[in-house]
Design a protein around this motif. Sequence first.
Motif, PDB file in Angstrom:
ATOM      1  N   PHE A  68       0.819  -1.215   0.000  1.00  0.00           N
ATOM      2  CA  PHE A  68       0.000   0.000   0.000  1.00  0.00           C
ATOM      3  C   PHE A  68       0.855   1.269   0.000  1.00  0.00           C
ATOM      4  CE2 PHE A  68      -2.226  -3.437   2.120  1.00  0.00           C
ATOM      5  CZ  PHE A  68      -3.445  -3.455   1.465  1.00  0.00           C
ATOM      6  N   PHE A  69       2.119   1.145  -0.408  1.00  0.00           N
ATOM      7  CA  PHE A  69       3.076   2.236  -0.217  1.00  0.00           C
ATOM      8  C   PHE A  69       3.846   2.538  -1.500  1.00  0.00           C
ATOM      9  CE2 PHE A  69       7.497   3.452   0.907  1.00  0.00           C
ATOM     10  CZ  PHE A  69       7.236   4.673   1.520  1.00  0.00           C
ATOM     11  N   PHE A  70       4.066   3.849  -1.755  1.00  0.00           N
ATOM     12  CA  PHE A  70       4.916   4.290  -2.868  1.00  0.00           C
ATOM     13  C   PHE A  70       5.666   5.533  -2.414  1.00  0.00           C
ATOM     14  CE2 PHE A  70       5.787   6.932  -6.583  1.00  0.00           C
ATOM     15  CZ  PHE A  70       6.367   6.024  -7.460  1.00  0.00           C
ATOM     16  N   PRO A  71       7.001   5.536  -2.462  1.00  0.00           N
ATOM     17  CA  PRO A  71       7.769   6.688  -1.974  1.00  0.00           C
ATOM     18  C   PRO A  71       8.193   7.642  -3.077  1.00  0.00           C
ATOM     19  CG  PRO A  71       9.227   4.838  -2.329  1.00  0.00           C
ATOM     20  CD  PRO A  71       7.860   4.388  -2.775  1.00  0.00           C
ATOM     21  N   ASN A  92      -0.498   4.045  -9.771  1.00  0.00           N
ATOM     22  CA  ASN A  92      -1.712   3.266  -9.950  1.00  0.00           C
ATOM     23  C   ASN A  92      -1.491   1.841  -9.457  1.00  0.00           C
ATOM     24  OD1 ASN A  92      -0.405   1.879 -12.149  1.00  0.00           O
ATOM     25  ND2 ASN A  92      -0.957   3.573 -13.488  1.00  0.00           N
ATOM     26  N   VAL A  93      -2.307   0.922  -9.908  1.00  0.00           N
ATOM     27  CA  VAL A  93      -2.218  -0.448  -9.391  1.00  0.00           C
ATOM     28  C   VAL A  93      -0.888  -1.113  -9.733  1.00  0.00           C
ATOM     29  CG1 VAL A  93      -3.264  -1.525 -11.424  1.00  0.00           C
ATOM     30  CG2 VAL A  93      -3.554  -2.580  -9.165  1.00  0.00           C
ATOM     31  N   VAL A  94      -0.199  -0.606 -10.750  1.00  0.00           N
ATOM     32  CA  VAL A  94       1.112  -1.158 -11.088  1.00  0.00           C
ATOM     33  C   VAL A  94       2.132  -0.799 -10.019  1.00  0.00           C
ATOM     34  CG1 VAL A  94       2.993  -1.114 -12.777  1.00  0.00           C
ATOM     35  CG2 VAL A  94       0.613  -1.081 -13.550  1.00  0.00           C
ATOM     36  N   GLN A  95       2.078   0.443  -9.531  1.00  0.00           N
ATOM     37  CA  GLN A  95       3.027   0.901  -8.510  1.00  0.00           C
ATOM     38  C   GLN A  95       2.586   0.503  -7.093  1.00  0.00           C
ATOM     39  OE1 GLN A  95       1.910   3.115 -11.013  1.00  0.00           O
ATOM     40  NE2 GLN A  95       3.747   2.623 -12.178  1.00  0.00           N
ATOM     41  N   GLY A 108      -1.967  -2.655  -3.830  1.00  0.00           N
ATOM     42  CA  GLY A 108      -3.126  -2.572  -2.951  1.00  0.00           C
ATOM     43  C   GLY A 108      -4.250  -1.705  -3.486  1.00  0.00           C
ATOM     44  N   LEU A 109      -4.004  -0.943  -4.560  1.00  0.00           N
ATOM     45  CA  LEU A 109      -5.052  -0.118  -5.159  1.00  0.00           C
ATOM     46  C   LEU A 109      -6.077  -0.946  -5.931  1.00  0.00           C
ATOM     47  CD1 LEU A 109      -3.177   3.042  -6.523  1.00  0.00           C
ATOM     48  CD2 LEU A 109      -4.868   2.963  -4.701  1.00  0.00           C
ATOM     49  N   ASN A 110      -5.746  -2.198  -6.250  1.00  0.00           N
ATOM     50  CA  ASN A 110      -6.664  -3.030  -7.014  1.00  0.00           C
ATOM     51  C   ASN A 110      -8.031  -3.098  -6.339  1.00  0.00           C
ATOM     52  OD1 ASN A 110      -7.260  -4.814  -9.212  1.00  0.00           O
ATOM     53  ND2 ASN A 110      -7.171  -6.505  -7.753  1.00  0.00           N
ATOM     54  N   THR A 111      -9.080  -2.860  -7.129  1.00  0.00           N
ATOM     55  CA  THR A 111     -10.505  -2.845  -6.737  1.00  0.00           C
ATOM     56  C   THR A 111     -10.918  -1.580  -5.997  1.00  0.00           C
ATOM     57  OG1 THR A 111     -10.462  -3.917  -4.538  1.00  0.00           O
ATOM     58  CG2 THR A 111     -10.471  -5.370  -6.481  1.00  0.00           C
TER      59      THR A 111
END
Length: 224
Positions: free
Chosen positions: A59-62, A82-85, A88-91
């Motif tokens: 759920f993290f991106f820096p 987005n969901v690639v990075q 946890g963004l999926n759905t």
Amino acid sequence: MEGLKFVLVFVLLALASSPTFASDPSPLQDFCVAINETDGVFVNGKFCKDPKLVSEKDFFFPGLNIPRNTSNPVGSTVTPVNVVQIPGLNTLGISLVRIDYAPYGGLNPPHTHPRATEVLFVMEGTLYVGFVTSNPENRLITKVLNPGDVFVFPVGLIHFQFNVGEANAVAFAGLSSQNPGVITIGNAVFGSEPPINPDVLTKAFQVDKSVVNFLQKQFWWDNN
């Protein structure tokens, strides 16, 4: 009479169910962290990670505060989250981008997001932005934005941002999809692989074939 009743019931059921199919279904679990596997529970285009194996990393991106290099032919760089990075963004139906623009002339070229509405927030600089409505009006709606301003680009419509200031510009945008997609118009039309038959484009744009041949030979930069 019975036939008429059947038709009425069918129409009512169709009307009642239409909102259900107008958007992605709501998730029936806390999360579905996307994984690149072919076995497991498949939800909204991705397989779900075992919830017991999920961690904070999913759920993290820096580093979205770090300026990006804009020394490219269009003078802008889009950094997607987005969901690639963030698996946890999926759905969850949301994503984010950072857009950096070079001083006067930095352009995020005309493009569309087939699956998302975009809301843009200007952090630094001055941007001339706009979108074009659908056929037959093709009305251009534009605005000059300054720091703190917000502008919305409706789902599927062609839109752009252009830095009209003398300094670098930075904007952040939220999108209503975990995987909004992007179609950059020039790249798609004149830079497709294999190329679209020039006869098609000559007639579509009502120009000489030499113009189409010239455009298809250009290098169409992808700023995403």
